[in-house]
Design a protein around this motif. Structure first.
Motif, PDB file in Angstrom:
ATOM      1  N   ARG A 146       0.973  -1.227   0.112  1.00  0.00           N
ATOM      2  CA  ARG A 146      -0.144  -0.047  -0.011  1.00  0.00           C
ATOM      3  C   ARG A 146       0.813   1.345  -0.224  1.00  0.00           C
ATOM      4  N   VAL A 147       0.328   2.338  -0.643  1.00  0.00           N
ATOM      5  CA  VAL A 147       0.926   3.450  -0.507  1.00  0.00           C
ATOM      6  C   VAL A 147       1.297   4.194   0.983  1.00  0.00           C
ATOM      7  N   GLY A 148       2.450   4.509   1.419  1.00  0.00           N
ATOM      8  CA  GLY A 148       2.793   4.986   2.603  1.00  0.00           C
ATOM      9  C   GLY A 148       3.078   3.783   3.584  1.00  0.00           C
ATOM     10  N   ALA A 149       3.272   2.698   3.226  1.00  0.00           N
ATOM     11  CA  ALA A 149       3.566   1.407   3.942  1.00  0.00           C
ATOM     12  C   ALA A 149       5.041   1.557   4.401  1.00  0.00           C
ATOM     13  N   GLU A 176       5.286  -0.330  -1.216  1.00  0.00           N
ATOM     14  CA  GLU A 176       4.255   0.191  -2.109  1.00  0.00           C
ATOM     15  C   GLU A 176       4.316  -0.665  -3.221  1.00  0.00           C
ATOM     16  N   ASP A 177       4.162  -0.051  -4.713  1.00  0.00           N
ATOM     17  CA  ASP A 177       4.399  -0.846  -5.771  1.00  0.00           C
ATOM     18  C   ASP A 177       5.500  -1.711  -6.233  1.00  0.00           C
ATOM     19  N   GLN A 178       6.767  -1.227  -5.389  1.00  0.00           N
ATOM     20  CA  GLN A 178       8.011  -1.921  -5.520  1.00  0.00           C
ATOM     21  C   GLN A 178       8.132  -3.210  -4.689  1.00  0.00           C
ATOM     22  N   LEU A 191      13.418 -14.105  -0.695  1.00  0.00           N
ATOM     23  CA  LEU A 191      12.376 -14.800  -1.157  1.00  0.00           C
ATOM     24  C   LEU A 191      11.674 -13.798  -1.964  1.00  0.00           C
ATOM     25  N   ILE A 192      12.016 -14.176  -3.673  1.00  0.00           N
ATOM     26  CA  ILE A 192      11.684 -13.011  -4.541  1.00  0.00           C
ATOM     27  C   ILE A 192      10.381 -13.846  -5.115  1.00  0.00           C
ATOM     28  N   ALA A 270      -0.850  -9.726   2.311  1.00  0.00           N
ATOM     29  CA  ALA A 270      -1.751 -10.915   2.108  1.00  0.00           C
ATOM     30  C   ALA A 270      -2.600 -10.808   0.666  1.00  0.00           C
ATOM     31  N   PHE A 271      -2.880  -9.536   0.591  1.00  0.00           N
ATOM     32  CA  PHE A 271      -3.698  -9.298  -0.635  1.00  0.00           C
ATOM     33  C   PHE A 271      -2.881  -9.442  -1.833  1.00  0.00           C
ATOM     34  N   LYS A 272      -1.683  -9.293  -1.755  1.00  0.00           N
ATOM     35  CA  LYS A 272      -1.017  -9.395  -3.226  1.00  0.00           C
ATOM     36  C   LYS A 272      -0.390 -10.879  -3.130  1.00  0.00           C
ATOM     37  N   LYS A 273      -0.635 -11.565  -2.009  1.00  0.00           N
ATOM     38  CA  LYS A 273      -0.219 -12.790  -2.164  1.00  0.00           C
ATOM     39  C   LYS A 273       1.178 -13.349  -1.964  1.00  0.00           C
ATOM     40  N   ARG A 274       1.934 -12.162  -0.935  1.00  0.00           N
ATOM     41  CA  ARG A 274       3.327 -12.304  -0.831  1.00  0.00           C
ATOM     42  C   ARG A 274       3.872 -12.224   0.714  1.00  0.00           C
TER      43      ARG A 274
END
Length: 706
Positions: A146-149, A176-178, A191-192, A270-274
């Motif tokens: 998420r933005v601001g994590a 965030e998105d990275q 773990l990539i 969890a949402f992005k499954k990572r």
């Protein structure tokens, strides 16, 4: 039992508990398609109300299995299959009882934190609940995409706000998105995750990227020193300047976690499954089995001073704790229980020391959220459910009759908000009683009672959402339509000066008539002293046998005052004179004379309205003190004291009950959910003149009882 983990997922609302649980169930193979809270198709949010609102309302139990793989990241239990019993708990403060009873029977917990918001108000509440029941826990900083994590801020807040000895065992790679994956601090591996894999199953265990190596090495040094400060075995390695093997460090972390001296921190999305698979590994590696936690203590029912330990053992006499009741539309009343000792077979007999009754077990079930799986036997460490038991309440101990013991039940907070309910039809009235009784059995923080003065049916709970869900369940499950509103205030009436009153009841109907005549004096009594009635008749002006009738009339009259029909309080009443008729006088006539005398005197005695005043104590972080003080003043409250207590401020005030409706919601809004309050009746005080007219108007056509 050594390969069993009983864990709970707990956090502030919307931190990602249910999504995390859903991912765990997918990766452990229990489900083959991942649901999402927004789509209303998750396993543990199975109630219609949960799926419609996107929140967890009731704690759901489920069981999955996990075998750690030796994939280059050192595991304590690689190759061993473990069973994980998971309870997904609500995050909303209105349903805090679900967290309370879950914590009572769990061996460990995963505390989920939002990577953006960090430690939120309800995070503090569930953390205190886990500490109260001495539940070891690991932390999972979720939503790193998420933005601001900010992972470092979240860890710092755990240490500052929760007082946790928290140290990362995982670090994020990017944010965030990275956000690409996680670094295992102990094995110094990365773990990539493969961005093209929508299920989060494909990830590579590789060397740490060059730009993150220094940060990972520093985190390992910090973690090793933190553990060595509390663990003697690891301290020997550090003091001797010997390299610490990864498995030795993990064993030390496990020991400290089980003793509640360390909180390992992981991260992911969890949402992005990572980052979910390392979390499941950490549950196995660091959280205790039923054998690793101190055995619970129980009292001997025959002698409360005798305390016995209930050690986890399949071969001991049976002992379990019933921690939740639930009404299932298909199988009836379910009793959820945690087995601490022994085994229970279908067809066996259990004993309840509280009721001193035996019952035969007809069905034993393992629970998979809303699915029920019949089993023949349950063992120590299991969480299961029974069907058909009677006279069971939350917190009851179930055991063998030859080995009686009473385990400590969970404790629950008192309700903070109440509402009056009224069925819309006669058919609804007939069904409402049964529905409310069954809901009250399930939920220890839900109360139902009839107000003895107003006659209203009152429901009380932990918040407006809590009572809204209760009404929704009444409609859906019991087909009861009910109207709801604020409860009536139990006002009182009294007088401000002395006065006299005369009552005459004279009737002639051709035969024997009715004759009663009484004179009384009315005077204010000391506040809180109640009603004093004195007989001052001399010379037999009213015969002795009619005095009780006059007193009965007086008491009936003061039960409905002259302003709005509310009971009158704090009066001194004297029966001073009267007359009688030898033929026509009767008890009924003198009772009516007493009623009329009180009404006449009260009208001349300056009647006033009294309102109930509540003693209110608010506990709040200091930064919200001003907002709460202003709100209490707006509610006509009188601030009595302000005290500093354990990094918080305690406000003591006296506030009219009429101004306290909706306060549970207001205090949460003003303090972002971090303040709490208690309220209890204190006294009655005069209603300000400017408010009396509105109260009398709202009383409507209500007339004095006579």
């Amino acid at each position: 039992m050594a390969q069993t983990r009983n864990i709970g997922i707990a956090a502030h609302i919307d931190a990602g508990k249910t999504t995390t649980t859903e991912r765990i169930l997918f990766y452990t193979g229990l489900i083959h398609r991942m649901g999402d809270v927004d789509d209303g198709n998750t396993v543990t949010d199975w109630m219609d109300q949960e799926r419609e609102r996107g929140i967890t309302i009731t704690s759901a139990a489920t069981t999955c299995y996990w075998t750690q793989k030796a994939d280059g990241v050192d595991k304590l239990f690689a190759g061993l299959g473990h069973r994980i019993n998971i309870i997904d708990t609500p995050g909303h403060v209105d349903f805090t009882a679900e967290v309370e009873r879950a914590m009572r029977v769990l061996d460990g917990a995963v505390a989920v934190f939002c990577g953006v918001a960090g430690v939120q108000p309800q995070s503090e509440t569930v953390w205190r609940q886990a500490t109260k029941y001495r539940v070891p826990r690991i932390a999972f900083v979720n939503k790193m995409d998420r933005v601001g994590a900010n992972f470092e801020n979240a860890v710092a807040e755990m240490r500052k706000k929760l007082g946790a000895y928290a140290y990362p065992v995982c670090l994020p790679i990017g944010r965030e998105d990275q956000f690409e994956g996680v670094i295992d601090v102990i094995s110094q591996k990365a773990l990539i995750y493969d961005p093209s894999d929508e299920f989060g199953v494909a990830f590579e265990v590789a060397d740490i990227p060059a730009e993150h190596r220094q940060r990972a090495a520093a985190a390992l040094v910090e973690l090793t020193e933190a553990v060595a400060n509390k663990d003697d075995e690891l301290a020997e390695y550090v003091l001797a300047d010997r390299p610490v093997p990864a498995l030795v460090l993990k064993q030390a972390i496990r020991r400290l976690t089980c003793r509640l001296e360390l909180v390992p921190v992981l991260c992911g999305s969890a949402f992005k499954k990572r980052g979910v698979q390392p979390l499941v590994d950490a549950v196995i590696d660091y959280l205790p089995s039923p054998l690793d936690v101190p055995p619970p203590s129980g009292q001997d029912p025959a002698d409360a001073d005798l305390v016995q330990e209930v050690a986890s053992d399949d071969h001991g006499s049976f002992c379990a704790l019933a921690f939740k009741l639930w009404t299932d539309p298909f199988v009836g009343k379910l009793v959820f229980f945690r087995v601490y000792r022994g085994t229970l077979r279908k067809g066996g007999v259990i004993y309840n020391p509280r009721t001193r009754k035996r019952e035969r077990v007809s069905r034993v079930m393992m629970i998979q959220a809303d699915k029920r799986i019949d089993v023949e036997t349950v063992f120590a460490g299991d969480i299961a459910a029974l069907v058909g038991l009677k006279n069971i309440t939350t917190g009851d101990t179930l055991c063998d009759e030859e080995a009686e013991v009473l385990l400590e039940p969970p404790t629950f907070p008192e309700p903070v908000i109440s509402m009056a309910v009224e069925p819309k039809t006669k058919a609804d009235r007939d069904r409402m009683g049964e529905g409310l009784q069954r809901l009250a059995e399930e939920d220890p923080t839900f109360r139902v009672f009839t107000h003895e003065e107003t006659g209203q049916l009152i429901i009380a709970g932990m918040g407006e959402l809590h009572l809204e869900i209760i009404r929704d369940r009444l409609s859906r499950e019991f087909r009861v339509e009910a109207s709801a509103g604020a409860p009536q205030i139990a006002y009182r009436e009294t007088i401000t000066r002395a006065a006299e009153g005369e009552g005459k009841f004279i009737r002639q109907s051709g035969g024997r008539g009715q004759y009663g005549h009484a004179l009384i004096t009315l005077a204010p009594n000391v506040r809180g002293q109640g009603i004093d009635i004195e007989n001052k008749i001399v010379g037999g002006t009213i015969p002795r046998e009619y005095i009780p009738a006059v007193e009965a009339g007086i008491r009936e009259a003061i039960a409905g005052g002259v302003l709005a029909g509310y009971p009158m309080v704090d009066l001194k009443i004297a029966i001073v004179d009267g007359t009688y008729h030898e033929v026509d006088s009767s008890e009924m006539a003198f009772k009516m004379a007493g009623i009329f005398a009180v009404k006449e005197a009260a009208k001349k005695a300056g009647p006033i309205l009294l309102e109930p005043i509540m003693k209110v104590e608010c506990t709040t972080p200091e930064e919200y003190q001003g907002d709460l003080l202003g709100d209490l003043n707006r509610r006509r409250g009188k601030i009595l004291s302000i005290e500093a207590k354990n990094n918080a401020t305690s406000l003591n005030a006296r506030v009219p009950l009429a101004e306290m409706f909706g306060y549970a919601t207001a205090i949460r809004s003003l303090s972002k959910g971090r303040a709490a309050y208690t309220m209890e009746p204190c006294s009655f005080e005069p209603v300000p003149a400017g408010i009396v007219a509105a109260i009398l108007d709202s009383a409507g056509p209500k007339s004095p009882r006579s």
